[in-house]
Design a protein around this motif. Structure first.
Motif, PDB file in Angstrom:
ATOM      1  N   GLU A  97       5.071  14.464   3.510  1.00  0.00           N
ATOM      2  CA  GLU A  97       5.411  14.671   4.621  1.00  0.00           C
ATOM      3  C   GLU A  97       4.319  14.418   6.163  1.00  0.00           C
ATOM      4  OE1 GLU A  97       5.813  18.827   4.106  1.00  0.00           O
ATOM      5  OE2 GLU A  97       7.271  18.620   2.032  1.00  0.00           O
ATOM      6  N   ASP A  98       3.450  14.334   5.927  1.00  0.00           N
ATOM      7  CA  ASP A  98       2.650  14.617   6.995  1.00  0.00           C
ATOM      8  C   ASP A  98       2.040  12.889   6.890  1.00  0.00           C
ATOM      9  OD1 ASP A  98       2.577  16.770   7.690  1.00  0.00           O
ATOM     10  OD2 ASP A  98       0.613  17.546   6.355  1.00  0.00           O
ATOM     11  N   ILE A  99       2.902  11.949   7.934  1.00  0.00           N
ATOM     12  CA  ILE A  99       2.343  10.411   8.049  1.00  0.00           C
ATOM     13  C   ILE A  99       1.448   9.982   9.133  1.00  0.00           C
ATOM     14  CG2 ILE A  99       3.194   7.702   7.362  1.00  0.00           C
ATOM     15  CD1 ILE A  99       4.341   9.858   5.383  1.00  0.00           C
ATOM     16  N   GLU A 100       0.384   9.634   8.782  1.00  0.00           N
ATOM     17  CA  GLU A 100      -0.259   8.923  10.032  1.00  0.00           C
ATOM     18  C   GLU A 100       0.704   7.409  10.665  1.00  0.00           C
ATOM     19  OE1 GLU A 100      -2.638   9.618  11.774  1.00  0.00           O
ATOM     20  OE2 GLU A 100      -3.608  11.955  10.711  1.00  0.00           O
ATOM     21  N   LYS A 101       1.536   7.564  10.526  1.00  0.00           N
ATOM     22  CA  LYS A 101       2.157   6.331  11.185  1.00  0.00           C
ATOM     23  C   LYS A 101       1.889   5.065  12.593  1.00  0.00           C
ATOM     24  CE  LYS A 101       6.108   9.200  11.306  1.00  0.00           C
ATOM     25  NZ  LYS A 101       7.824   9.831  11.951  1.00  0.00           N
ATOM     26  N   GLU A 102       0.750   5.782  13.494  1.00  0.00           N
ATOM     27  CA  GLU A 102       0.481   4.850  14.188  1.00  0.00           C
ATOM     28  C   GLU A 102      -0.424   3.666  13.641  1.00  0.00           C
ATOM     29  OE1 GLU A 102       0.720   7.460  14.828  1.00  0.00           O
ATOM     30  OE2 GLU A 102       2.656   7.831  16.425  1.00  0.00           O
ATOM     31  N   LYS A 103      -1.712   4.531  12.905  1.00  0.00           N
ATOM     32  CA  LYS A 103      -2.877   4.196  12.019  1.00  0.00           C
ATOM     33  C   LYS A 103      -2.033   3.526  11.059  1.00  0.00           C
ATOM     34  CE  LYS A 103      -5.703   7.633  12.989  1.00  0.00           C
ATOM     35  NZ  LYS A 103      -6.772   8.911  12.080  1.00  0.00           N
ATOM     36  N   LEU A 111       8.828   7.704   3.446  1.00  0.00           N
ATOM     37  CA  LEU A 111       9.614   7.871   2.630  1.00  0.00           C
ATOM     38  C   LEU A 111       9.058   9.717   2.220  1.00  0.00           C
ATOM     39  CD1 LEU A 111      10.147   5.166  -0.094  1.00  0.00           C
ATOM     40  CD2 LEU A 111      11.533   5.872   1.589  1.00  0.00           C
ATOM     41  N   PRO A 112       9.830  10.620   2.135  1.00  0.00           N
ATOM     42  CA  PRO A 112       9.355  11.809   1.236  1.00  0.00           C
ATOM     43  C   PRO A 112       9.329  12.261   0.698  1.00  0.00           C
ATOM     44  CG  PRO A 112      11.322  11.714   1.309  1.00  0.00           C
ATOM     45  CD  PRO A 112      11.482  10.283   1.976  1.00  0.00           C
ATOM     46  N   ASN A 113       9.122  11.252  -0.305  1.00  0.00           N
ATOM     47  CA  ASN A 113       8.354  11.108  -2.311  1.00  0.00           C
ATOM     48  C   ASN A 113       8.811   9.959  -2.724  1.00  0.00           C
ATOM     49  OD1 ASN A 113      11.012  11.382  -3.438  1.00  0.00           O
ATOM     50  ND2 ASN A 113      11.209  12.943  -2.329  1.00  0.00           N
ATOM     51  N   MET A 114       7.677   9.764  -3.812  1.00  0.00           N
ATOM     52  CA  MET A 114       7.746   9.005  -4.738  1.00  0.00           C
ATOM     53  C   MET A 114       9.494   9.064  -5.197  1.00  0.00           C
ATOM     54  SD  MET A 114       4.794   6.923  -4.509  1.00  0.00           S
ATOM     55  CE  MET A 114       4.698   6.320  -5.778  1.00  0.00           C
ATOM     56  N   GLU A 115       9.800   9.451  -5.030  1.00  0.00           N
ATOM     57  CA  GLU A 115      11.828   9.888  -6.745  1.00  0.00           C
ATOM     58  C   GLU A 115      11.657   8.248  -5.424  1.00  0.00           C
ATOM     59  OE1 GLU A 115       9.662  12.806  -5.911  1.00  0.00           O
ATOM     60  OE2 GLU A 115       9.209  12.213  -8.324  1.00  0.00           O
ATOM     61  N   GLU A 116      11.955   8.255  -4.026  1.00  0.00           N
ATOM     62  CA  GLU A 116      12.895   7.580  -3.485  1.00  0.00           C
ATOM     63  C   GLU A 116      12.337   6.188  -3.556  1.00  0.00           C
ATOM     64  OE1 GLU A 116      14.059   8.898   0.337  1.00  0.00           O
ATOM     65  OE2 GLU A 116      14.470  10.007  -0.709  1.00  0.00           O
ATOM     66  N   MET A 159       1.033  -1.402   0.328  1.00  0.00           N
ATOM     67  CA  MET A 159       0.176   0.338   0.030  1.00  0.00           C
ATOM     68  C   MET A 159       1.418   1.439  -0.428  1.00  0.00           C
ATOM     69  SD  MET A 159      -3.228   1.047   0.032  1.00  0.00           S
ATOM     70  CE  MET A 159      -3.602  -0.087   0.150  1.00  0.00           C
ATOM     71  N   PHE A 160       1.044   2.584  -1.015  1.00  0.00           N
ATOM     72  CA  PHE A 160       1.234   3.280  -0.692  1.00  0.00           C
ATOM     73  C   PHE A 160       0.579   4.254  -0.488  1.00  0.00           C
ATOM     74  CE2 PHE A 160       3.784   0.785  -3.996  1.00  0.00           C
ATOM     75  CZ  PHE A 160       4.771   1.064  -3.909  1.00  0.00           C
ATOM     76  N   THR A 161       0.424   4.979   0.593  1.00  0.00           N
ATOM     77  CA  THR A 161      -0.553   6.158   1.221  1.00  0.00           C
ATOM     78  C   THR A 161       0.385   6.529   2.312  1.00  0.00           C
ATOM     79  OG1 THR A 161      -2.423   6.370   2.183  1.00  0.00           O
ATOM     80  CG2 THR A 161      -0.956   4.614   2.852  1.00  0.00           C
ATOM     81  N   ASP A 162      -0.490   7.996   1.889  1.00  0.00           N
ATOM     82  CA  ASP A 162       0.101   8.882   3.812  1.00  0.00           C
ATOM     83  C   ASP A 162      -0.717   8.686   4.568  1.00  0.00           C
ATOM     84  OD1 ASP A 162      -2.160   9.771   2.686  1.00  0.00           O
ATOM     85  OD2 ASP A 162      -2.028  11.768   2.211  1.00  0.00           O
ATOM     86  N   GLY A 163      -1.965   7.609   4.905  1.00  0.00           N
ATOM     87  CA  GLY A 163      -2.103   7.292   5.709  1.00  0.00           C
ATOM     88  C   GLY A 163      -3.687   7.996   6.316  1.00  0.00           C
ATOM     89  N   ILE A 164      -3.887   9.529   5.632  1.00  0.00           N
ATOM     90  CA  ILE A 164      -4.912  10.047   5.749  1.00  0.00           C
ATOM     91  C   ILE A 164      -6.421   9.096   5.021  1.00  0.00           C
ATOM     92  CG2 ILE A 164      -5.767  12.365   5.738  1.00  0.00           C
ATOM     93  CD1 ILE A 164      -2.786  12.894   5.933  1.00  0.00           C
TER      94      ILE A 164
END
Length: 451
Positions: free
Chosen positions: A109-115, A133-138, A66-71
């Motif tokens: 930059e804003d990740i829902e790490k715990e979730k 990761l900060p961006n998709m390039e990495e 899964m690729f997402t910011d978790g939000i």
């Protein structure tokens, strides 16, 4: 993926095209992220797989990334659906945990790490399942690290494309199965190339060796990078029917049928993006790479897929690839009516009768070289012997082994049109039997599964 298994490969092609065109950033300012629904679609998909064939389902390793910011702002927390996926595959059985890998990439930059940490595998291993990761390039670099599949043979024929600047700075090739073979005897040195076909075996040409060679005389190094260490040689095996003097009574001083050999390493190499195996036809591993249904598992089907043209696009890599201006050599495999051209050129260059040329160039060889409309094949050089002749279909598949040629003209571009190269045909039944005898040996780690 389920459409593909239902016998509709065109839809798979459409999906791949959509994925190629998709841009993660295209979501823009759109709202309505529903991560739960994504996992629901995955649960629906694997449920269909289970209903279709429970036996195959229980033997399938499911990998979800899964690729997402978790939000999310609709659908609610996907934790419950992830739990249902775990239950569907693992069923609270410790020994089934290996059949499910749940990865998550937190991108932005804003990740829902715990979730997000609740959606990944928690097996008691050193493997990492949650990446920030900060961006998709990495992402590409991180995926390369994840593809260190140890002894897994499922990902044969995968290769990474490097830009010109990366090639110059890293001295890496795009073909991570190429092995340089140096054999020293009585002060003389023979150089050949081989291909890594399992973590324990290298496939090459028999004429690179003498029957009385000893293991200590054979040195190996990865053509991809001098920094990669290759284990020593435990044994080497020549095809039992390889005999260069077999047809001397017919005036053929050197004969190269069954010019195939295997080198067994003292231990298996560690598979990584820089060192991995090429696909060998007529195996389950190659069948998976060809994305064919289980009902079509046969050598005949693989030959139909990989040699489906009278002039089949193929290539090989030169022995001096790291320093060569043109490491990739493009050729066309001549079949059916084009095969006669190879016979005619053999009679011309070697000054022999057609019958003698046919005795030398039997149906156990593939032929490349010469001129066809709008194309002139490249020609192998001294040191290229034993290297793989490959065809690309989704991944790269070895269909031949560079064996012999009509004359050494690789230094003269003007004469290239006169040359012909002959390659051991990997689809030949007796070559397949030889490969299966050693590469399919279950007593040796990481065997291939032949049909």
């Amino acid at each position: 993926m389920t459409d593909q298994k239902r016998g509709n490969p065109t839809k798979l092609k459409d999906i791949i095209e959509k994925l190629d065109k998709y841009k993660y950033s295209d979501k823009g300012e759109k709202t309505g992220t529903n991560i739960r629904n994504a996992y629901e679609k995955i649960l629906e998909s694997i449920s269909l797989e289970e209903a279709h064939n429970k036996v195959d389902f229980d033997e399938t390793q499911h990998v979800i990334i899964m690729f997402t910011d978790g939000i999310y702002n609709s659908g609610g927390n996907p934790k419950g659906i992830v739990g249902q996926i775990r239950e569907k595959v693992i069923r609270d059985k410790k020994d089934r945990e290996k059949y499910l890998d749940l990865y998550a990439f937190g991108v932005g930059e804003d990740i829902e790490k715990e979730k997000m940490d609740e959606w990944v595998s928690k097996r008691d291993t050193n493997e990492k399942y949650f990446f920030i990761l900060p961006n998709m390039e990495e992402v590409e670099e991180t995926l390369d690290k994840m593809l260190d599949e140890g002894t897994s043979m499922a990902l044969c024929g995968l290769y990474k494309s490097y830009s010109d600047s990366e090639l110059k700075s890293s001295m890496r090739l795009t073909y991570p199965w190429l092995i340089k073979i140096v054999i020293t005897y009585n002060g003389n040195t023979a150089n050949c190339i081989g291909s890594l076909v399992t973590p324990r075996f290298i496939l090459t040409a028999a004429h690179c060796f003498r029957f009385d060679d000893v293991n200590d005389q054979i040195k190996l190094e990865a053509l991809n990078s001098k920094d990669i260490q290759i284990p020593g040689v435990e044994k080497f095996y020549l095809h039992e029917k390889f005999n260069t003097t077999k047809k001397q009574d017919k005036g053929i001083t050197e004969f190269y049928e069954y010019d195939v050999a295997l080198i067994q390493l003292t231990e298996g190499v560690k598979i990584s993006p820089d060192l991995r195996t090429i696909c060998v036809p007529c195996t389950e591993e190659a069948h998976a790479a060809l994305q064919l249904p289980a009902s079509e598992a046969s050598c005949a089907k693989h030959r139909e897929m990989l040699l489906d043209s009278d002039l089949m696009n193929a290539h090989f890599i030169t022995h001096d690839a790291l320093t060569s201006k043109k490491p990739k050599q493009q050729v066309l495999i001549k079949q059916n009516q084009w095969r006669d051209d190879c016979i005619e050129q053999t009679t011309k260059i070697l000054n022999v009768e057609k019958e003698k040329a046919e005795e030398m160039f039997t149906d156990k060889f593939l032929c490349t070289g010469g001129e066809t409309p709008n194309f002139i094949d490249d020609i192998s050089c001294k040191g290229d012997s034993g290297g793989p002749l490959v065809v690309e279909k989704n991944r790269l598949f070895q269909v031949g082994i560079i064996s012999w040629g009509l004359k050494d003209i690789c230094e003269d571009e003007m004469e290239k049109v006169d040359g012909r190269d002959f390659h051991i045909h990997l689809f030949d039944p007796e070559v397949q039997n030889f490969l299966q005898k050693y590469l399919g040996d279950e007593e040796i780690d990481t065997p291939l599964n032949f049909f």
